[in-house]
Design a protein around this motif. Structure first.
Motif, PDB file in Angstrom:
ATOM      1  N   GLY A   1      20.866 -10.920 -22.422  1.00  0.00           N
ATOM      2  CA  GLY A   1      21.377 -11.896 -23.281  1.00  0.00           C
ATOM      3  C   GLY A   1      22.739 -12.329 -23.152  1.00  0.00           C
ATOM      4  O   GLY A   1      23.498 -11.723 -22.473  1.00  0.00           O
ATOM      5  N   ASP A   2      22.990 -13.548 -23.826  1.00  0.00           N
ATOM      6  CA  ASP A   2      24.350 -14.187 -23.761  1.00  0.00           C
ATOM      7  C   ASP A   2      24.749 -15.121 -24.786  1.00  0.00           C
ATOM      8  O   ASP A   2      23.733 -15.361 -25.397  1.00  0.00           O
ATOM      9  CB  ASP A   2      24.476 -14.764 -22.115  1.00  0.00           C
ATOM     10  CG  ASP A   2      23.621 -15.739 -22.041  1.00  0.00           C
ATOM     11  OD1 ASP A   2      22.921 -16.149 -22.718  1.00  0.00           O
ATOM     12  OD2 ASP A   2      23.092 -16.115 -20.577  1.00  0.00           O
ATOM     13  N   VAL A   3      25.849 -15.596 -24.528  1.00  0.00           N
ATOM     14  CA  VAL A   3      26.301 -16.548 -25.674  1.00  0.00           C
ATOM     15  C   VAL A   3      25.490 -17.782 -25.605  1.00  0.00           C
ATOM     16  O   VAL A   3      25.125 -18.374 -26.703  1.00  0.00           O
ATOM     17  CB  VAL A   3      27.828 -16.843 -25.605  1.00  0.00           C
ATOM     18  CG1 VAL A   3      28.303 -18.162 -26.402  1.00  0.00           C
ATOM     19  CG2 VAL A   3      28.534 -15.574 -25.976  1.00  0.00           C
ATOM     20  N   PRO A   4      25.129 -18.460 -24.435  1.00  0.00           N
ATOM     21  CA  PRO A   4      24.545 -19.777 -24.407  1.00  0.00           C
ATOM     22  C   PRO A   4      22.929 -19.538 -24.992  1.00  0.00           C
ATOM     23  O   PRO A   4      22.357 -20.461 -25.663  1.00  0.00           O
ATOM     24  CB  PRO A   4      24.532 -20.065 -22.726  1.00  0.00           C
ATOM     25  CG  PRO A   4      25.611 -19.465 -22.270  1.00  0.00           C
ATOM     26  CD  PRO A   4      25.672 -18.329 -23.222  1.00  0.00           C
ATOM     27  N   SER A   5      22.518 -18.529 -24.667  1.00  0.00           N
ATOM     28  CA  SER A   5      21.116 -18.224 -25.244  1.00  0.00           C
ATOM     29  C   SER A   5      21.122 -18.175 -26.906  1.00  0.00           C
ATOM     30  O   SER A   5      20.087 -18.302 -27.615  1.00  0.00           O
ATOM     31  CB  SER A   5      20.574 -16.824 -24.879  1.00  0.00           C
ATOM     32  OG  SER A   5      20.271 -17.056 -23.157  1.00  0.00           O
ATOM     33  N   TYR A   6      22.341 -17.736 -27.493  1.00  0.00           N
ATOM     34  CA  TYR A   6      22.343 -17.768 -28.815  1.00  0.00           C
ATOM     35  C   TYR A   6      23.087 -18.779 -29.474  1.00  0.00           C
ATOM     36  O   TYR A   6      23.469 -18.670 -30.536  1.00  0.00           O
ATOM     37  CB  TYR A   6      23.025 -16.492 -29.381  1.00  0.00           C
ATOM     38  CG  TYR A   6      21.850 -15.071 -29.526  1.00  0.00           C
ATOM     39  CD1 TYR A   6      21.677 -14.462 -30.415  1.00  0.00           C
ATOM     40  CD2 TYR A   6      21.524 -14.508 -28.156  1.00  0.00           C
ATOM     41  CE1 TYR A   6      20.842 -13.432 -30.356  1.00  0.00           C
ATOM     42  CE2 TYR A   6      20.692 -13.545 -28.195  1.00  0.00           C
ATOM     43  CZ  TYR A   6      20.427 -13.005 -29.380  1.00  0.00           C
ATOM     44  OH  TYR A   6      19.527 -12.030 -29.466  1.00  0.00           O
TER      45      TYR A   6
ATOM     46  N   LYS B   1      14.848 -17.515 -20.639  1.00  0.00           N
ATOM     47  CA  LYS B   1      13.723 -18.186 -20.681  1.00  0.00           C
ATOM     48  C   LYS B   1      12.882 -18.372 -22.209  1.00  0.00           C
ATOM     49  O   LYS B   1      12.519 -19.180 -22.569  1.00  0.00           O
ATOM     50  CB  LYS B   1      12.689 -18.123 -19.434  1.00  0.00           C
ATOM     51  CG  LYS B   1      13.131 -18.416 -18.214  1.00  0.00           C
ATOM     52  CD  LYS B   1      12.149 -18.276 -17.249  1.00  0.00           C
ATOM     53  CE  LYS B   1      12.738 -18.602 -15.609  1.00  0.00           C
ATOM     54  NZ  LYS B   1      11.599 -18.159 -14.825  1.00  0.00           N
ATOM     55  N   LEU B   2      12.806 -17.046 -22.623  1.00  0.00           N
ATOM     56  CA  LEU B   2      12.236 -16.870 -23.734  1.00  0.00           C
ATOM     57  C   LEU B   2      12.943 -17.391 -24.920  1.00  0.00           C
ATOM     58  O   LEU B   2      12.307 -18.195 -25.733  1.00  0.00           O
ATOM     59  CB  LEU B   2      11.969 -15.350 -24.198  1.00  0.00           C
ATOM     60  CG  LEU B   2      11.409 -14.930 -25.303  1.00  0.00           C
ATOM     61  CD1 LEU B   2       9.772 -15.274 -25.543  1.00  0.00           C
ATOM     62  CD2 LEU B   2      11.518 -13.361 -25.697  1.00  0.00           C
ATOM     63  N   LEU B   3      14.225 -17.075 -25.137  1.00  0.00           N
ATOM     64  CA  LEU B   3      15.030 -17.947 -26.011  1.00  0.00           C
ATOM     65  C   LEU B   3      15.244 -19.263 -25.921  1.00  0.00           C
ATOM     66  O   LEU B   3      15.124 -19.976 -27.041  1.00  0.00           O
ATOM     67  CB  LEU B   3      16.239 -17.046 -25.847  1.00  0.00           C
ATOM     68  CG  LEU B   3      16.464 -15.683 -26.383  1.00  0.00           C
ATOM     69  CD1 LEU B   3      17.875 -14.782 -25.889  1.00  0.00           C
ATOM     70  CD2 LEU B   3      16.042 -15.336 -27.766  1.00  0.00           C
ATOM     71  N   PHE B   4      15.239 -19.851 -24.874  1.00  0.00           N
ATOM     72  CA  PHE B   4      15.173 -21.410 -24.741  1.00  0.00           C
ATOM     73  C   PHE B   4      13.787 -21.970 -25.011  1.00  0.00           C
ATOM     74  O   PHE B   4      13.983 -22.965 -25.546  1.00  0.00           O
ATOM     75  CB  PHE B   4      15.668 -21.651 -23.313  1.00  0.00           C
ATOM     76  CG  PHE B   4      17.097 -21.697 -23.103  1.00  0.00           C
ATOM     77  CD1 PHE B   4      17.816 -22.844 -23.084  1.00  0.00           C
ATOM     78  CD2 PHE B   4      17.994 -20.409 -22.990  1.00  0.00           C
ATOM     79  CE1 PHE B   4      19.299 -22.780 -23.047  1.00  0.00           C
ATOM     80  CE2 PHE B   4      19.222 -20.531 -22.984  1.00  0.00           C
ATOM     81  CZ  PHE B   4      20.027 -21.460 -22.778  1.00  0.00           C
TER      82      PHE B   4
ATOM     83  N   PHE C   1      14.028 -13.327 -35.064  1.00  0.00           N
ATOM     84  CA  PHE C   1      15.072 -13.982 -35.656  1.00  0.00           C
ATOM     85  C   PHE C   1      15.665 -15.227 -34.868  1.00  0.00           C
ATOM     86  O   PHE C   1      16.055 -16.152 -35.654  1.00  0.00           O
ATOM     87  CB  PHE C   1      15.911 -13.247 -35.956  1.00  0.00           C
ATOM     88  CG  PHE C   1      17.533 -13.560 -36.786  1.00  0.00           C
ATOM     89  CD1 PHE C   1      17.322 -13.610 -38.244  1.00  0.00           C
ATOM     90  CD2 PHE C   1      18.482 -14.055 -36.355  1.00  0.00           C
ATOM     91  CE1 PHE C   1      18.144 -14.130 -39.103  1.00  0.00           C
ATOM     92  CE2 PHE C   1      19.677 -14.380 -37.208  1.00  0.00           C
ATOM     93  CZ  PHE C   1      19.464 -14.435 -38.612  1.00  0.00           C
ATOM     94  N   THR C   2      15.557 -15.073 -33.748  1.00  0.00           N
ATOM     95  CA  THR C   2      16.258 -16.156 -32.880  1.00  0.00           C
ATOM     96  C   THR C   2      15.222 -17.201 -32.283  1.00  0.00           C
ATOM     97  O   THR C   2      15.427 -18.045 -31.558  1.00  0.00           O
ATOM     98  CB  THR C   2      16.938 -15.692 -31.587  1.00  0.00           C
ATOM     99  OG1 THR C   2      16.001 -14.897 -30.897  1.00  0.00           O
ATOM    100  CG2 THR C   2      18.217 -14.970 -31.896  1.00  0.00           C
TER     101      THR C   2
END
Length: 316
Positions: free
Chosen positions: A94-99, A36-39, A289-290
């Motif tokens: 963490g995962d590939v979709p989040s990045y 949720k944070l990354l998105f 960074f993200t």
């Protein structure tokens, strides 16, 4: 060091709405919170030429999944340099979709293909599962360079936080292997260079700066249930030598408990003959960074890492 006003605003907002910290959650809740944070705070996803899901076979017959990005400017059939990227998340989240967004940005801005690796997570798969997957990915990619349309002599590793830890361990293992092309470059974004540390930043930024002491311990206990903290694959600073590592870019955040460990690693690496470019972002917190949808500094940092990669992976 004083927090950047944007970083202070984010931390105040998190505290205001009562968001629990990772160590107060179970693993599945922590993974959802990270996602949720990354998105919520990542930039819009830029277009790229192609995105392909890549299955990589392990020796036991299981499959390691990865995602291959080709930059928007790439032509069909063009052989590109390759960045193998490992996401952060304390080896547990963490995962590939989040990045997805940051990998698209790096591909376009560095002009390289990016292979983002869905390595196994703890506690279901504790150490050394993530390391083994991280080592397998560039090995497989180089063996299948024709399939991926990448240049096996222009391969770099990148990653943030736990992903930076993995890339340093892989680079050390790769250095000591025979019969493989040398890695061209490393891009380590606030990596965890050792598990146990008494350097000042661990205490100065131990609480209230996003990545706190209790959360670090939560990650360490799940990734290393058998206490392998002195193994150089978990703590690259414990390697007997850092000599022979590829040139590297190091990104640090000023208000990060890992900052002094990163600087100590860089100082030692340089003393042992490794070229290190250090980009410091004062006032930033671990994880910035993200979050380019919120932090302007994140977009600057991504562009700087991409520029370093483009230079290092060029044909000249």
């Amino acid at each position: 060091m004083a927090l950047d006003p944007k970083a202070r605003g984010l931390l105040d907002m998190v505290q205001r709405v009562g968001v629990p910290r990772f160590h107060e959650l179970d693993v599945s809740q922590a993974r959802r919170a990270s996602e949720k944070l990354l998105f919520a705070f990542r930039p819009d996803a830029p277009p790229v030429a192609s995105v392909t899901e890549v299955p990589i076979g392990r020796r036991d017959g299981s499959v390691l999944m990865a995602r291959l990005y080709r930059p928007l400017q790439a032509k069909s059939g063009q052989v590109l340099p390759l960045l193998v990227f490992y996401h952060g998340g304390g080896w547990c989240v963490g995962d590939v979709p989040s990045y997805d967004v940051v990998c698209r940005e790096l591909a376009n801005e560095a002009g390289c293909a990016v292979l983002s690796v869905e390595y196994r997570l703890a506690p279901e798969h504790p150490f050394p599962a993530a390391f083994d997957d991280a080592l397998l990915a560039p090995d497989w990619a180089i063996d299948h360079a024709d399939l991926l349309e990448v240049d096996p002599d222009r391969v770099a590793l990148g990653g943030d936080s736990a992903g930076g830890n993995l890339l340093l361990g892989v680079a050390l293992a790769w250095r000591d292997r025979a019969g493989v092309p040398p890695l061209r470059y490393l891009a380590a974004i606030y990596p965890c260079t050792e598990i146990h540390s008494t350097r000042p930043s661990r205490e100065t930024y131990a609480d209230g700066y996003f990545l706190d002491r209790a959360t670090l311990q939560w990650f360490f206990e799940r990734y290393l249930p058998n206490g392998e903290s002195e193994d150089w694959r978990a703590s690259p600073m414990r390697a007997s030598s850092l000599a022979g590592l590829p040139p590297m870019t190091l990104v640090t955040a000023g208000c990060d408990p890992l900052t002094d460990d990163c600087l100590a690693f860089a100082e030692r690496a340089q003393a042992e003959g490794v070229t290190v470019r250090h980009h410091a972002y004062d006032g930033m917190v671990h994880g910035f960074f993200t979050l380019g949808g919120y932090f302007p500094q994140a977009n600057v940092a991504v562009a700087q890492v991409a520029a370093d990669l483009a230079e290092a992976l060029s044909l000249t």
